[in-house]
Scaffold this active site. Structure first.
Site, PDB file in Angstrom:
ATOM      1  N   TYR A 144      15.907  -6.303  23.827  1.00  9.73           N
ATOM      2  CA  TYR A 144      17.230  -6.701  23.336  1.00  9.73           C
ATOM      3  C   TYR A 144      17.041  -7.652  22.167  1.00  9.73           C
ATOM      4  O   TYR A 144      16.255  -8.597  22.266  1.00  9.73           O
ATOM      5  CB  TYR A 144      18.003  -7.391  24.459  1.00  9.73           C
ATOM      6  N   ASP A 239      10.316 -10.393  17.642  1.00  5.13           N
ATOM      7  CA  ASP A 239      11.545 -11.091  18.045  1.00  5.13           C
ATOM      8  C   ASP A 239      11.118 -12.181  19.033  1.00  5.13           C
ATOM      9  O   ASP A 239      10.925 -11.917  20.216  1.00  5.13           O
ATOM     10  CB  ASP A 239      12.528 -10.103  18.689  1.00  5.13           C
ATOM     11  N   LYS A 267      17.447 -19.836  20.483  1.00  3.95           N
ATOM     12  CA  LYS A 267      17.298 -20.602  21.718  1.00  3.95           C
ATOM     13  C   LYS A 267      16.660 -21.980  21.509  1.00  3.95           C
ATOM     14  O   LYS A 267      17.293 -22.879  20.964  1.00  3.95           O
ATOM     15  CB  LYS A 267      16.538 -19.746  22.744  1.00  3.95           C
TER      16      LYS A 267
HETATM   17  P1  KE4 Z   1      21.759 -14.576  20.773  1.00  4.50           P
HETATM   18  O1  KE4 Z   1      22.564 -13.849  19.693  1.00  4.50           O
HETATM   19  O2  KE4 Z   1      22.338 -14.351  22.165  1.00  4.50           O
HETATM   20  O3  KE4 Z   1      21.543 -16.059  20.445  1.00  4.50           O
HETATM   21  O4  KE4 Z   1      20.278 -13.963  20.774  1.00  4.50           O
HETATM   22  C1  KE4 Z   1      20.121 -12.577  20.959  1.00  4.50           C
HETATM   23  C2  KE4 Z   1      18.720 -12.332  21.489  1.00  4.50           C
HETATM   24  C3  KE4 Z   1      17.771 -11.817  20.616  1.00  4.50           C
HETATM   25  N1  KE4 Z   1      16.499 -11.607  21.022  1.00  4.50           N
HETATM   26  C4  KE4 Z   1      16.117 -11.884  22.299  1.00  4.50           C
HETATM   27  C5  KE4 Z   1      14.699 -11.619  22.708  1.00  4.50           C
HETATM   28  C6  KE4 Z   1      17.052 -12.407  23.229  1.00  4.50           C
HETATM   29  O5  KE4 Z   1      16.658 -12.659  24.501  1.00  4.50           O
HETATM   30  C7  KE4 Z   1      18.375 -12.634  22.822  1.00  4.50           C
HETATM   31  C8  KE4 Z   1      19.443 -13.153  23.773  1.00  4.50           C
HETATM   32  N2  KE4 Z   1      19.053 -13.241  25.132  1.00  4.50           N
HETATM   33  C9  KE4 Z   1      20.106 -13.102  26.107  1.00  4.50           C
HETATM   34  C10 KE4 Z   1      19.477 -13.297  27.490  1.00  4.50           C
HETATM   35  N3  KE4 Z   1      18.620 -12.242  27.831  1.00  4.50           N
HETATM   36  C11 KE4 Z   1      21.225 -14.066  25.876  1.00  4.50           C
HETATM   37  C12 KE4 Z   1      22.189 -14.209  27.022  1.00  4.50           C
HETATM   38  C13 KE4 Z   1      23.543 -13.644  26.654  1.00  4.50           C
HETATM   39  O6  KE4 Z   1      23.604 -12.519  26.082  1.00  4.50           O
HETATM   40  O7  KE4 Z   1      24.532 -14.326  26.982  1.00  4.50           O
END
Ligand code: KE4
Length: 429
Positions: A144, A239, A267
């Site tokens: 993701y 990523d 994060k």
């Molecule tokens: P954000 O746009 O949510 O800040 O980041 C996206 C993203 C990109 N790459 C990786 C490896 C990530 O884990 C994420 C976001 N992680 C999720 C949890 N698995 C965020 C939680 C959510 O969607 O509320």
């Protein structure tokens, strides 16, 4: 356990916010039940609206590696607030954090701040396409990279939780430029390069996957992927939104001893404030506006409050390398002790762990790609989740997530967690 106040708030929130939440995975759709509304967090604990507290193994999905409301970050942010909230001009602070990262993270000449991991990955892809002049990208099933259109093609995290890998609203025109490979399966990548000669701009990967549960690259996979991208003239994008500053200060590039061409961050880099970033060699990064032709922008990018929180967090992490030893040791103990309890109960499971990233999958199979993760017993995971929640232990509300360990989780929290696991009884399968 009755979550009276959370239930009432969830009911009312759904009148004003789609699904009552600002991010789908928080709605507990995968695990069922009412999402718990939190009102405070301190150290290793979350405090809900019904007066209960929980040992936190989400830590805001990664950022709170120091534990919640770290006093040094709190003081630095409070002080920064008095200087103003947002200027929309260049500031010394932005240069300071960029310089700090460039000087202390391998293979980062330049870095551009954005406001989320999604923005970081989306911008990195655009830059890769602009730099190579190619249109297609390769991602891996179950990984993701946020919710921008190019990635919502069998995304791993929230979407997989909903069992709805392709999102409506993503056009066929976009989808055709995103190719799907299988994690830990180099042949699947080679085939895509064969079928799309000289058309692939980049391969983007979570170097340690965390959005199909934690999945570790098998021996040699990442090294061979690096070679293949170099051979084919495609950029390799790590990523590191999750792994960056978590697997040691140098992240997965350092842990795996592999140099990516672009790296996305999120994060931890914001210390709990909305920050993402993407970085790499000047040769590539200098293609970005205003220097180069690839456009990318953001009103609140480099916001001083967020930069202060991020820089303070990174400074603590950099100046206290033992912190990584501590959180990795905590994760190892949780791995071994929880696994031993589950085994004594005759509960089949497998554990994937790398540094302070860990996931428990229920079932007999090992999990080395998204298909394997989907075959795990998620109903049993849901029981495990709710049992622990009722015992005051808050796991990520999905079997497709990794746990995030913070430095505030100490012996007392480990003991309480193990006591809670001891009480777990499988109700139905
Ligand atoms: P954000 O746009 O949510 O800040 O980041 C996206 C993203 C990109 N790459 C990786 C490896 C990530 O884990 C994420 C976001 N992680 C999720 C949890 N698995 C965020 C939680 C959510 O969607 O509320």
């Amino acid at each position: 356990m009755i979550y009276q106040r959370s239930s009432a708030l969830f009911q009312e929130a759904q009148n004003y916010i789609p699904g009552g939440v600002n991010s789908p995975v928080r709605a507990f759709k995968s695990v069922g039940g009412v999402p718990v509304f939190m009102k405070k967090a301190l150290g290793a604990y979350l405090y809900d609206e019904d007066g209960r507290n929980y040992i936190d193994y989400i830590n805001s999905w990664g950022p709170m590696i120091l534990g919640h409301t770290h006093p040094m970050v709190l003081e630095a942010v409070t002080h920064q607030l008095k200087k103003g909230f947002s200027f929309g001009t260049p500031t010394e602070l932005e240069m300071e954090i960029a310089k700090f990262i460039s000087e202390n993270v391998p293979n980062v000449d330049k870095i551009r701040m954005v406001n989320s991991g999604t923005e970081a990955c989306m911008s990195a892809i655009r830059l890769a396409r602009g730099f190579t002049g190619r249109d297609k990208i390769v991602k891996f099933e179950g990984c993701y990279h946020g919710h921008s259109d190019s990635f919502l093609i069998k995304a791993g995290s929230g979407a997989a939780t909903f069992g709805n890998p392709n999102s409506p609203g993503v056009t066929n025109g976009t989808a055709k430029d995103t190719l799907l490979a299988r994690f830990n399966d180099l042949e699947s990548v080679r085939n895509l390069f064969e079928q799309n000669q000289d058309e692939i701009a980049a391969v983007i990967i979570e170097p340690i996957a965390g959005n199909m549960g934690c999945i570790v690259p098998e021996f040699g996979f990442m090294e061979e992927l690096r070679k293949l991208c170099t051979q084919k003239g495609a950029l390799l994008i790590f990523d590191e939104v999750m792994t960056g500053f978590r697997l040691g200060f140098g992240g997965a590039q350092k842990s795996l001893n592999i140099e990516a061409d672009l790296i996305a961050y999120g994060k931890i880099i914001g210390g709990g404030f909305p920050v993402g970033a993407f970085a790499g060699r000047s040769e590539i990064m200098d293609h970005l506006a205003p220097l180069g032709p690839v456009y990318q922008a953001g009103t609140l990018s480099g916001n001083p409050i967020a930069m202060r929180a991020g820089l303070t967090t990174l400074s603590i992490l950099h100046n206290e390398p033992d912190l990584y030893i501590r959180i990795d040791e905590t994760t190892k103990i949780l791995h071994e002790e929880i696994s031993s309890i589950l085994s004594q109960k005759g509960i089949a499971h497998t554990v994937n762990r790398f540094g302070s990233m860990i996931s428990f999958f229920f079932g007999e199979n090992k999990v080395s790609n998204f298909d394997d993760a989907q075959k795990a017993d998620h109903l049993l995971f849901n029981q495990f989740f709710h049992h622990l929640l009722n015992e005051g232990v808050y796991l990520p509300p999905s079997g497709y997530e990794t746990w995030f360990i913070s430095d505030s989780i100490g012996n007392e929290e480990i003991e309480k967690t193990l006591e809670a696991v001891e009480k777990f009884e499988v109700k139905f399968t």
